[in-house]
Every structure is written in structure tokens, then in C-alpha cells.
Design a protein around this motif. Structure first.
Motif, PDB file in Angstrom:
ATOM      1  N   UNK A  91     213.778  91.069  68.530  1.00  0.00           N
ATOM      2  CA  UNK A  91     212.813  91.160  67.444  1.00  0.00           C
ATOM      3  C   UNK A  91     213.532  90.679  66.016  1.00  0.00           C
ATOM      4  N   UNK A  92     214.748  90.761  65.995  1.00  0.00           N
ATOM      5  CA  UNK A  92     215.555  90.285  64.700  1.00  0.00           C
ATOM      6  C   UNK A  92     215.389  88.899  64.840  1.00  0.00           C
ATOM      7  N   UNK A  93     215.515  88.087  66.041  1.00  0.00           N
ATOM      8  CA  UNK A  93     215.548  86.652  66.037  1.00  0.00           C
ATOM      9  C   UNK A  93     214.157  86.163  65.438  1.00  0.00           C
ATOM     10  N   UNK A  94     213.388  86.835  65.936  1.00  0.00           N
ATOM     11  CA  UNK A  94     211.741  86.514  65.565  1.00  0.00           C
ATOM     12  C   UNK A  94     211.836  86.687  64.017  1.00  0.00           C
ATOM     13  N   UNK A  95     212.401  87.825  63.470  1.00  0.00           N
ATOM     14  CA  UNK A  95     212.361  87.767  61.868  1.00  0.00           C
ATOM     15  C   UNK A  95     213.184  86.891  61.267  1.00  0.00           C
ATOM     16  N   UNK A  96     214.181  86.179  61.904  1.00  0.00           N
ATOM     17  CA  UNK A  96     215.127  85.121  61.664  1.00  0.00           C
ATOM     18  C   UNK A  96     214.413  84.070  61.431  1.00  0.00           C
ATOM     19  N   UNK A  97     213.556  83.788  62.400  1.00  0.00           N
ATOM     20  CA  UNK A  97     212.690  82.476  62.748  1.00  0.00           C
ATOM     21  C   UNK A  97     211.771  82.592  61.611  1.00  0.00           C
ATOM     22  N   UNK A  98     211.100  83.670  60.883  1.00  0.00           N
ATOM     23  CA  UNK A  98     210.328  83.424  59.767  1.00  0.00           C
ATOM     24  C   UNK A  98     211.026  83.078  58.759  1.00  0.00           C
ATOM     25  N   UNK A  99     212.161  83.822  58.594  1.00  0.00           N
ATOM     26  CA  UNK A  99     212.935  83.348  57.263  1.00  0.00           C
ATOM     27  C   UNK A  99     213.162  81.979  57.199  1.00  0.00           C
ATOM     28  N   UNK A 100     213.641  81.437  58.611  1.00  0.00           N
ATOM     29  CA  UNK A 100     213.918  79.966  58.584  1.00  0.00           C
ATOM     30  C   UNK A 100     212.949  79.208  58.197  1.00  0.00           C
ATOM     31  N   UNK A 101     211.313  79.656  58.571  1.00  0.00           N
ATOM     32  CA  UNK A 101     210.452  78.924  58.079  1.00  0.00           C
ATOM     33  C   UNK A 101     210.175  78.774  56.873  1.00  0.00           C
TER      34      UNK A 101
ATOM     35  N   UNK B  53     221.041  82.475  55.616  1.00  0.00           N
ATOM     36  CA  UNK B  53     219.745  82.444  56.514  1.00  0.00           C
ATOM     37  C   UNK B  53     219.991  81.515  57.686  1.00  0.00           C
ATOM     38  N   UNK B  54     220.669  80.361  57.436  1.00  0.00           N
ATOM     39  CA  UNK B  54     221.072  79.447  58.467  1.00  0.00           C
ATOM     40  C   UNK B  54     222.113  80.145  59.392  1.00  0.00           C
ATOM     41  N   UNK B  55     223.016  80.812  58.931  1.00  0.00           N
ATOM     42  CA  UNK B  55     224.215  81.580  59.434  1.00  0.00           C
ATOM     43  C   UNK B  55     223.592  82.413  60.437  1.00  0.00           C
ATOM     44  N   UNK B  56     222.730  83.410  59.762  1.00  0.00           N
ATOM     45  CA  UNK B  56     221.938  84.326  60.919  1.00  0.00           C
ATOM     46  C   UNK B  56     221.061  83.434  61.895  1.00  0.00           C
ATOM     47  N   UNK B  57     220.874  82.330  61.692  1.00  0.00           N
ATOM     48  CA  UNK B  57     220.126  81.665  62.929  1.00  0.00           C
ATOM     49  C   UNK B  57     221.302  81.191  63.949  1.00  0.00           C
ATOM     50  N   UNK B  58     222.272  81.422  63.645  1.00  0.00           N
ATOM     51  CA  UNK B  58     223.531  80.991  64.572  1.00  0.00           C
ATOM     52  C   UNK B  58     224.144  79.740  64.159  1.00  0.00           C
TER      53      UNK B  58
END
Lengths: 240, 240
Positions: A91-101, B53-58
DNA sequence: CTTGACCTTGCCCCTAGGTCAAGGTCCGAC
DNA sequence: GTCGGACCTTGACCTAGGGGCAAGGTCAAG
């Protein structure tokens, strides 16, 4: 009987990793053959796969060690918990994807949702990109230094912007950035600004930040955030 | 202007992490005030949120550094790729959850699907848990030492198990584990076993592993894998 | 004037191994 | 029998992304 390399290939790890597990006490050191090579049994293979499965799930090696010795109930409970963590992580990865966008083009990442809405409203009003950047940076500083004050100030600023006369003044200040410092409109703008505040200064005396120059004040630390015309405007407002 | 602690709270990181980013060249060292404290601007806050944000994305810090300097197109492409990786990672976590579930009770993790099916069939036939463990360990060793041979042997073993007479012998060998070594059924069983192989030895001469003792042979390395009766049986089969 | 919360630099510690070095060993080919 | 290449041994050092602690300087409130 397997060599360390065969066991490593079987489990999809390196021999170095297996030696690492020996050092950590996760996998018992097996017997050696006559030349000192480690020789592994099927049990080691089974244990190693268990270790890898747990390690892939993000369980620290120290905890895997405990888990391998634990009884069946404890293991079941631990696996349930680990599985829960995995779901959370997904779920967290999903949120991180949103932030990345949002990283592409959005400013919502940097300020609270309320401020982000306010900045969106500014765009609707026709406020320049430059001015909105200054505002954003100002709010970041305010929110960071004192989030609850920032929230109050935002409410008051929204009140100000609800006044059509203030909006006109605000937009004109925005436009004035690019004027010549000797532009005859500057003294007039300064007059009208002073005038407006004379009629609405109930709160603005205690909180001088609420004049249209708020962004200029907050952004003074940034080089190039002001202009000759704005400097002149500040003089005119302060001087009299 | 913010102190390091204020900036850290804003971005949800520790001040140590911020200093770490300075060391890595990710975030430029800001100016210092008269007492040597670092003083940050809103731009630093924006940059820091991007970094996080990028670091959280790994994304590794070294790559983040490049990304911050990159032009807009490269950044867009990189973000697309990172997002792809995140999706992969999420799918992978799903697979790991499946494997984790198999850790409770399943043996499919340790052997190829074909061998797992074979082991399931053994259970259907009423083969003991103990015997199936021995078989499993034997197949792990074989698969690891030589996967293609293991696959061939499995096919032949399945052929043997298709013969009802062989199945009876196999189950009786399984049951014999717990007999007394002086049990009168042992010599009879050895006779029938030898007899069967005399009539079906087209391949078993070249591959002696295909007698019912295969698991015993493969598991000899494990202590307690045999029993007095089995030892006697081995003697009887070998002796004559 | 003190106290507690902040800031500074510098150092070593962690995880989960990767990489390199300097050898010993095994196995098939010549 | 010996050669090459692939395997094994130990040990030491390196990595990312910080955490924690020491030993001190600073700031604001009471």
C-alpha cells in the motif's frame, strides 16, 4: 552431499551469502570433507530456502534466526505479522507512486493541502507563475517555522482575497514587478495600498505580514526575488 | 530562514540525514549564521522533499544526485522508469506473499513442481510422512546435483509406481521401517523385492537407484533416517 | 545563572552482503 | 603426470543510508 556452490545455485544465492548465514548462526556450519570443503545435506537446503523466503519478505536475519528455533504457533503468528507488513508495504508503495507522479509539475508535495488549494486559487485569479512561486516559498517557510500560525494566517489571507478591491491591489502589485522604478503608476499604487490598509487595519497592525508584500518579505533571502520597481514600492510604502 | 532541525521536521527526516545529503553533494551546504548554524531557505525545503520522494521510491542517493541536475526530459524518463520499478516491486511482493504462505506446511517451495506433484501422489497412496520426507530430501539432493538427471529419474520412478505390484512393495518397505529386525516378514519381503526386480530389470541394472530403497540411500547422510529393520533388509537384499 | 533544547564536528556501529586477494583442490584434457 | 579452469578456503575491506554517542558551542526562558 552438496558443495557450497551447488547449494547456493539451488537456493539462488551466492556462496558468500551462505557463509554469512553461518557467521550469523542462521544456518549451522556443516561437516567438512577431507580437503576442508563444507558438505551440505538436504536439510540444509530446506533451511536455506526458509531463510531466503523470510529474508525476501524483509525479515532481518537476526529475527529469522529466532523464528527458525521458534515453535509452530509462534512461527504462524510471526508469518501472519510479516504478511501484514508486506501488505502495508505494498500500500505504501502505491502512495509513493502517487507522490512520484506529483514530482512532475505539482507543488502539492511541498505545502499543506490547504495552502495548495490557495495556490490553485491564485492561478485561477491570473496571478503570475513567479508570484505563485514566491508565495509557495513563503508558505513553506511559515509552515515550517510555525504550522499553527501559518494556518491562522492562511485563513486571514483568504479573507483578504475575498475582497475584490484587495484582489485588484494584489494583482497590480504582481504586475508592478516588471515596471520601471520610475513608472508614474508606482506612487499611485502605493497611495491606494496605504489607503486600503487605513480602512481595513483592524488586524493588520498587529500582523503586518498581511500586506501584498508578504511574499517579498518571506522571499527576501532568495536572490533575484525582488525587482527595482518592487524595491521602490517598498520605499514608497515605508517612507511615508 | 530555518535551522536544520526545523527543516528536518518539515521533511520528516533527521538532521543527521540532512548532513548526510550535504556530504553526498545532494543538497548544497547552505550559508551559516553568526554562530555557525546552517540556515536554510524554502528552496532547500523543496529540494529536500524531492530527495526524500525519490529516496522513498528506492532510488540510490548517487542517482538522485544526477537526477536533480538532469534536464526535464531526462527527469521525466527517469521517473517513468522508477515508477515501473515500483510496479515490479509491488508484483514481486505479491509473489513473496504467496511463498510465505507456503512456508506453513507446504513443501512445494523446496522442490520442482513435478517432484511436488509426485510427493502429493505418494500421500494419496498412503505413504508415511516419514517416508515422504526421505523422498523429498532425496529429490532435493538429486535436483541440486543434477537437475536434468533428476527429471529423467522422476519419469522412470513414476513408471515404476504405475505398476500395482511395485506400489505394494513400496508400501511394504515403508511399513517395514518399524518392524523388528527379526521379523519373519523381512526375508519374505526381500525375496519378493528381488523377484520383482529380476522380472523388470531392463533398466534397473544400469540405474540401481530405482529400487524402493532409493530414499534410504539418498538419506543415509541424515542420522536416524534408517531403522534396524531397514538395515537388516539392506543386508538381505545385498547379501544374496 | 542555570537549565534544557538546540546546534557543531567527528567517530564508530549497523545490515546484508559484494569484491578482492592469496592461496588450496578437483576434474577432465593433453 | 601435469595443465587449465573452475571450484573451495579465509580474511580484509567496501557499500548505502543513516543511528548513536561524545564533546563541545549557542540560545532563550525562568
Amino acid at each position: 552431499m552438496l558443495t557450497i556452490g551447488q547449494l547456493a545455485d539451488y537456493a539462488g544465492v551466492t556462496s558468500k551469502a551462505i557463509r554469512h548465514y553461518h557467521e550469523r548462526g542462521l544456518l549451522p556450519e556443516p561437516g567438512r570433507d577431507s580437503s576442508g570443503y563444507r558438505r551440505y545435506t538436504a536439510k540444509d537446503a530446506v533451511d536455506l530456502v526458509k531463510i531466503r523466503t523470510l529474508a525476501n519478505a524483509g525479515v532481518p536475519l537476526a529475527r529469522i534466526k529466532d523464528l527458525l528455533d521458534a515453535d509452530s504457533d509462534a512461527l504462524t503468528a510471526a508469518i501472519a505479522e510479516i504478511d501484514h507488513n508486506l501488505q502495508d508495504r505494498m500500500a505504501q508503495l502505491g502512495r509513493i507512486r502517487d507522490q512520484l507522479a506529483q514530482l512532475r509539475g505539482g507543488e502539492r508535495l511541498f505545502v499543506s493541502p490547504e495552502v495548495a488549494d490557495y495556490l490553485d486559487d491564485l492561478r485561477e485569479l491570473g496571478v503570475s507563475e513567479r508570484q505563485r512561486c514566491l508565495e509557495r516559498d513563503g508558505w513553506i517557510l511559515m509552515q515550517t517555522a510555525s504550522p499553527e500560525d501559518a494556518s491562522l494566517w492562511l485563513a486571514e489571507k483568504r479573507e483578504l482575497m475575498a475582497d475584490p478591491e484587495f484582489r485588484v491591489l494584489y494583482l497590480e502589485h504582481d504586475a508592478a514587478y516588471e515596471w520601471s522604478p520610475s513608472d508614474p503608476r508606482l506612487p499611485a499604487l502605493a497611495d491606494r495600498t496605504r489607503n486600503w490598509f487605513a480602512h481595513h487595519d483592524s488586524r493588520s497592525e498587529t500582523r503586518p505580514v498581511h500586506n501584498p508584500a508578504i511574499a517579498r518579505l518571506a522571499a527576501q533571502s532568495q536572490p533575484g526575488a525582488s525587482s527595482p520597481a518592487w524595491d521602490r514600492l517598498t520605499q514608497l510604502l515605508k517612507g511615508q
